[in-house]
Scaffold this motif. Structure first.
Motif, PDB file in Angstrom:
ATOM      1  N   SER A  28      76.768  73.668  -5.720  1.00  0.00           N
ATOM      2  CA  SER A  28      75.450  74.269  -5.471  1.00  0.00           C
ATOM      3  C   SER A  28      74.338  73.485  -6.174  1.00  0.00           C
ATOM      4  O   SER A  28      73.272  73.287  -5.608  1.00  0.00           O
ATOM      5  N   GLU A  29      74.565  73.051  -7.382  1.00  0.00           N
ATOM      6  CA  GLU A  29      73.546  72.271  -8.096  1.00  0.00           C
ATOM      7  C   GLU A  29      73.397  70.887  -7.473  1.00  0.00           C
ATOM      8  O   GLU A  29      72.300  70.373  -7.330  1.00  0.00           O
ATOM      9  N   TYR A  30      74.500  70.287  -7.110  1.00  0.00           N
ATOM     10  CA  TYR A  30      74.492  68.933  -6.555  1.00  0.00           C
ATOM     11  C   TYR A  30      73.782  68.864  -5.203  1.00  0.00           C
ATOM     12  O   TYR A  30      72.931  68.020  -4.962  1.00  0.00           O
ATOM     13  N   LEU A  31      74.136  69.782  -4.301  1.00  0.00           N
ATOM     14  CA  LEU A  31      73.608  69.725  -2.940  1.00  0.00           C
ATOM     15  C   LEU A  31      72.163  70.200  -2.827  1.00  0.00           C
ATOM     16  O   LEU A  31      71.492  69.901  -1.857  1.00  0.00           O
ATOM     17  N   ASP A  87      69.706  62.621  -1.729  1.00  0.00           N
ATOM     18  CA  ASP A  87      69.799  61.395  -0.928  1.00  0.00           C
ATOM     19  C   ASP A  87      71.109  60.660  -1.171  1.00  0.00           C
ATOM     20  O   ASP A  87      71.649  60.022  -0.275  1.00  0.00           O
ATOM     21  N   THR A  88      71.630  60.746  -2.377  1.00  0.00           N
ATOM     22  CA  THR A  88      72.849  60.011  -2.716  1.00  0.00           C
ATOM     23  C   THR A  88      74.098  60.584  -2.055  1.00  0.00           C
ATOM     24  O   THR A  88      75.116  59.912  -1.988  1.00  0.00           O
ATOM     25  N   ALA A  89      74.016  61.821  -1.555  1.00  0.00           N
ATOM     26  CA  ALA A  89      75.208  62.465  -1.001  1.00  0.00           C
ATOM     27  C   ALA A  89      75.699  61.790   0.267  1.00  0.00           C
ATOM     28  O   ALA A  89      76.884  61.789   0.559  1.00  0.00           O
ATOM     29  N   GLY A  90      74.775  61.228   1.059  1.00  0.00           N
ATOM     30  CA  GLY A  90      75.176  60.650   2.331  1.00  0.00           C
ATOM     31  C   GLY A  90      75.678  61.747   3.266  1.00  0.00           C
ATOM     32  O   GLY A  90      75.267  62.891   3.162  1.00  0.00           O
ATOM     33  N   GLU A  91      76.567  61.389   4.171  1.00  0.00           N
ATOM     34  CA  GLU A  91      77.136  62.397   5.064  1.00  0.00           C
ATOM     35  C   GLU A  91      78.088  63.279   4.276  1.00  0.00           C
ATOM     36  O   GLU A  91      78.931  62.782   3.532  1.00  0.00           O
ATOM     37  N   VAL A  92      77.942  64.592   4.426  1.00  0.00           N
ATOM     38  CA  VAL A  92      78.790  65.547   3.716  1.00  0.00           C
ATOM     39  C   VAL A  92      79.648  66.271   4.747  1.00  0.00           C
ATOM     40  O   VAL A  92      79.139  66.866   5.695  1.00  0.00           O
ATOM     41  N   ARG A  93      80.951  66.185   4.551  1.00  0.00           N
ATOM     42  CA  ARG A  93      81.885  66.810   5.488  1.00  0.00           C
ATOM     43  C   ARG A  93      82.696  67.885   4.776  1.00  0.00           C
ATOM     44  O   ARG A  93      82.992  67.770   3.594  1.00  0.00           O
ATOM     45  N   LEU A  94      83.040  68.943   5.494  1.00  0.00           N
ATOM     46  CA  LEU A  94      83.797  70.054   4.929  1.00  0.00           C
ATOM     47  C   LEU A  94      85.277  69.875   5.240  1.00  0.00           C
ATOM     48  O   LEU A  94      85.668  69.786   6.401  1.00  0.00           O
TER      49      LEU A  94
END
Length: 115
Positions: free
Chosen positions: A110-113, A13-20
């Motif tokens: 990988s662990e974070y997402l 939930d803390t990641a918010g929008e994730v952009r590449l």
């Protein structure tokens, strides 16, 4: 450098929008390494890493080097592509895309997402 895709795979939930973010080799050496330092190199130590791809998340406060095999294969386990098209955003300097003053430590993508 440019933001080329948006991540819709599993994420905390803390990641918010994730952009590449895709950077050139020159941008990688001139901007990403000085910004992330050895953290970027050690975050995915022992994995097959494409250092020219980074995830930007937590409102630009965290930058993650992409560990392609584990991040992508983990996301594809459900059969859904974790990346979708988005408006391409180009920038000359990483500070235009990232809050460099309040950057959080690099962690393994990988662990974070997949928390």
């Amino acid at each position: 450098m440019r933001i080329i895709k948006k991540w819709i795979g599993r994420q905390p939930d803390t990641a918010g929008e994730v952009r590449l973010l895709e950077v050139s080799q020159a941008e990688m050496f001139e901007q990403m390494y000085p910004l992330l330092g050895q953290l970027a190199l050690h975050a995915t130590s022992g994995h097959d890493v494409d250092y020219r791809l980074y995830f930007i998340c937590e409102n630009g406060r965290r930058v993650l080097p992409v560990d392609k095999p584990s991040v992508m294969s983990g996301a594809f386990n459900s059969g859904v592509n974790p990346l979708v098209e988005c408006e391409i955003t180009s920038a000359e300097n990483i500070s235009e895309l990232v809050d460099t003053e309040n950057l959080l430590p690099t962690v393994e993508a990988s662990e974070y997402l997949f928390k």
